[in-house]
Design an enzyme around this catalytic site. Sequence first.
Site, mmCIF file in Angstrom:
data_model
loop_
_atom_site.group_PDB
_atom_site.id
_atom_site.type_symbol
_atom_site.label_atom_id
_atom_site.label_comp_id
_atom_site.label_asym_id
_atom_site.label_seq_id
_atom_site.Cartn_x
_atom_site.Cartn_y
_atom_site.Cartn_z
ATOM 1 N N SER A 280 -31.721 -6.761 25.035
ATOM 2 C CA SER A 280 -31.014 -5.500 24.819
ATOM 3 C C SER A 280 -29.828 -5.376 25.778
ATOM 4 C CB SER A 280 -32.004 -4.336 24.950
ATOM 5 O OG SER A 280 -31.442 -3.134 24.483
ATOM 6 N N ASP B 221 -34.596 -3.192 13.718
ATOM 7 C CA ASP B 221 -34.165 -2.682 15.021
ATOM 8 C C ASP B 221 -33.171 -1.546 14.793
ATOM 9 O OD1 ASP B 221 -33.154 -2.187 17.552
ATOM 10 O OD2 ASP B 221 -33.005 -4.301 18.095
ATOM 11 N N HIS C 244 -37.290 -3.117 17.943
ATOM 12 C CA HIS C 244 -36.342 -3.540 18.975
ATOM 13 C C HIS C 244 -36.908 -4.593 19.922
ATOM 14 C CE1 HIS C 244 -32.918 -3.376 21.567
ATOM 15 N NE2 HIS C 244 -33.552 -2.811 22.563
#
Length: 268
Positions: free
Chosen positions: A107, A214, A244
């Site tokens: 991320s 996601d 995610h």
Amino acid sequence: MTDVRAHIRQGVHGALHVRAWPHPAPRYLALLVHGYGEHAGRYDEVAGVLTGHGAAVYAPDHLGHGRSAGERAVIGDFEDVVTDLHTAADLARAEHTGLPLVMVGHSMGGLIAARYAQRYGSELSALVLSGPVVGTWALPGRLLALDEIPDVPISPAALSRDPAVGAAYAADPLVWHGPMKRPTLLAFERGLAAVAAGGDLGDLPLLWLHGEDDRLVPVEGSRTGVERLGAGRATERVFPGARHEVFNETDRAKVFAELTGFLDSVLG
């Protein structure tokens, strides 16, 4: 995992806490780069897979995150975080000289890891990006356009289909559960622009992992950044139905198999 060590180093803006999962005779080093609002302690299972695969694993808490210094969830410049990550890499190399180094960024950590590879790519043997904030990500601009940023934390349900993951996240006192902050959003915009302008990664092996569902960092936005970084040579694995955090998903055994298989292909 119980055999975990803690190190403190001087970061750009104060104390940098680095978590280490040792291996008695490692064949490579792995540096884990966590995401926004979380901390390195959430990566015990990933670290366990990598130590079982032969790695000594290290992971810093970023500035403003976990046990490291700084106002909570505030990052003014991602270049400083990349410099801190290099400090953690120096620690790993000092304890295990001469071993190849691989980096796994998730991320926001994908943004940091990508920028690290642009600045220090010759030091890496492989790069793995999981749900990375690279390419096109609309959230910072959308929030910055508001007069007041709403006090809406990340929904635990957006992380994984496994409800235990969301429950642990919600109960974790080291996770930031408040709103995103304006300096960090501005830093995201500058960081995305820096990676976009930073060029491709040449021959550095690159694995991109992403959840098809996601909703925090949509897959198509990341694709533009990964294609630019990998110059069309990146290995892509998108997991159907996954959210995610693919390393915390219900089918994470498949994700770990992709990770270790890729590293085997790179490291031999």
